[in-house]
Design a protein around this motif. Structure first.
Motif, PDB file in Angstrom:
ATOM      1  N   TRP A  35      33.472  46.585  45.377  1.00  0.00           N
ATOM      2  CA  TRP A  35      34.266  45.856  44.378  1.00  0.00           C
ATOM      3  C   TRP A  35      35.258  46.791  43.702  1.00  0.00           C
ATOM      4  CZ3 TRP A  35      35.377  45.942  39.196  1.00  0.00           C
ATOM      5  CH2 TRP A  35      35.948  44.780  38.669  1.00  0.00           C
ATOM      6  N   SER A  36      34.814  48.005  43.366  1.00  0.00           N
ATOM      7  CA  SER A  36      35.686  48.971  42.713  1.00  0.00           C
ATOM      8  C   SER A  36      36.867  49.348  43.614  1.00  0.00           C
ATOM      9  CB  SER A  36      34.895  50.233  42.343  1.00  0.00           C
ATOM     10  OG  SER A  36      35.734  51.212  41.771  1.00  0.00           O
ATOM     11  N   ASP A  37      36.580  49.640  44.882  1.00  0.00           N
ATOM     12  CA  ASP A  37      37.645  50.035  45.805  1.00  0.00           C
ATOM     13  C   ASP A  37      38.546  48.862  46.178  1.00  0.00           C
ATOM     14  OD1 ASP A  37      36.608  52.541  45.678  1.00  0.00           O
ATOM     15  OD2 ASP A  37      35.746  52.554  47.696  1.00  0.00           O
ATOM     16  N   ALA A  38      37.996  47.648  46.100  1.00  0.00           N
ATOM     17  CA  ALA A  38      38.793  46.457  46.436  1.00  0.00           C
ATOM     18  C   ALA A  38      39.869  46.182  45.395  1.00  0.00           C
ATOM     19  CB  ALA A  38      37.887  45.239  46.578  1.00  0.00           C
ATOM     20  N   GLN A  39      39.739  46.776  44.218  1.00  0.00           N
ATOM     21  CA  GLN A  39      40.719  46.505  43.158  1.00  0.00           C
ATOM     22  C   GLN A  39      42.112  47.027  43.502  1.00  0.00           C
ATOM     23  OE1 GLN A  39      39.625  44.261  40.925  1.00  0.00           O
ATOM     24  NE2 GLN A  39      37.854  44.560  42.276  1.00  0.00           N
TER      25      GLN A  39
END
Length: 300
Positions: A35-39
């Motif tokens: 989720w963090s990297d998908a931002q």
């Protein structure tokens, strides 16, 4: 404990709901990293459907593994009602009949496969191979590999590398060094649960021919290993300092302090059923580790 045979309560006890935290933590960390990297893509590549399926698959396979462990250890005579030191088991206590446990194992295995199959849509055909490996080693762990001392390796792989990395891969179709290192750290943290379990059962395991790592290296070395996996896991968290997730590294030391307290209690008790208290503390600490690291990743 009074439990009616094949009752709902009996099946809940057989499923060992407290162990589900060990299944949840790797998926939590994998999803947090994804989720963090998908931002950087405005979060558009993150699928909540895939996230829920990963979590459900992990839960079902953990229950399946618990059923298999309950059945096989009873059939092999490892779980003896009179001499068992750990928490009571359904087959050994007569709470669940042997025939129904066999049916339950078949049912949970099939349900796990059905839940995991849609992940092919999100992660590709390689997810079929991953799913098959999870099912195969779910059986091999209790039937053969745990008796040969490979249990700790399997925990590192199937409670660390596989669930963290594959959960991330399903979302972003890639791996990163941070993900791989985080998965190893997670596997080490969860292996602490197996270590204290085998530390408690070292004498009965030796008599039953179950050559766990604790039986092989001895009690004193096993105690140091228990403390060591927590320390190494936190040190591996330094990988977070090279990304935007520094807070995850800092918060992991809260876990390490709690792990150290559990180590001191384990060292004090040394043997007997009283070690079940350390087992409970270790399970709690694993969940705290998962929460803190996930929170650190998301806030970072």
């Amino acid at each position: 404990m009074e439990v009616q045979k094949d009752s709902i309560k009996a099946w809940l006890l057989a499923a060992r709901p407290k162990t589900l935290t060990g299944a949840a933590v790797p998926v939590m960390i994998g999803l947090s990293l994804a989720w963090s990297d998908a931002q950087q893509y405005d979060g558009s590549v993150f699928s909540w459907t895939a996230a829920v399926l990963c979590l459900l698959f992990a839960f079902i396979m953990q229950i399946d593994a618990n059923f298999i462990n309950d059945y096989v250890d009873y059939a092999k005579g490892t779980d003896d009602r009179e001499t068992r030191l750990g928490p009571e088991r359904a087959c050994a206590q007569g709470w669940v009949s042997i025939s129904r446990m066999r049916h339950a194992i078949a049912t949970t295995t099939i349900i796990g496969c059905l839940v995991g199959l849609p992940l092919v849509w999100f992660g590709g055909l390689e997810m079929i191979l991953v799913g098959l490996l999870c099912v195969v080693f779910c059986f091999l762990y209790t039937t053969h590999l745990s008796y040969l001392g490979f249990g700790d390796v399997l925990v590192l792989v199937f409670f660390g590398l596989v669930p963290v990395s594959i959960t991330y891969y399903i979302q972003l179709h890639t791996f990163t060094l941070e993900v791989i290192v985080a998965s190893v750290a997670c596997g080490l943290v969860i292996d602490a649960l197996l270590l204290v379990n085998n530390f408690r059962d070292r004498d009965t395991d030796r008599q039953a021919g179950k050559n766990t790592l604790v039986v092989r290296i001895g009690a004193k070395a096993a105690l140091r290993t228990y403390m060591g996996v927590g320390v190494v896991a936190c040190l591996l968290g330094m990988v977070y300092t090279y990304t935007d997730h520094r807070l995850a590294y800092d918060l992991s030391f809260v876990y390490l302090f709690l792990h150290y307290l559990a180590y001191l209690k384990m060292k004090e008790i040394w043997q007997g059923r009283e070690l079940n208290a350390v087992l409970g503390l270790t399970a709690r600490n694993i969940f705290i580790y998962g929460l803190l690291v996930s929170l650190g990743i998301l806030l970072g």
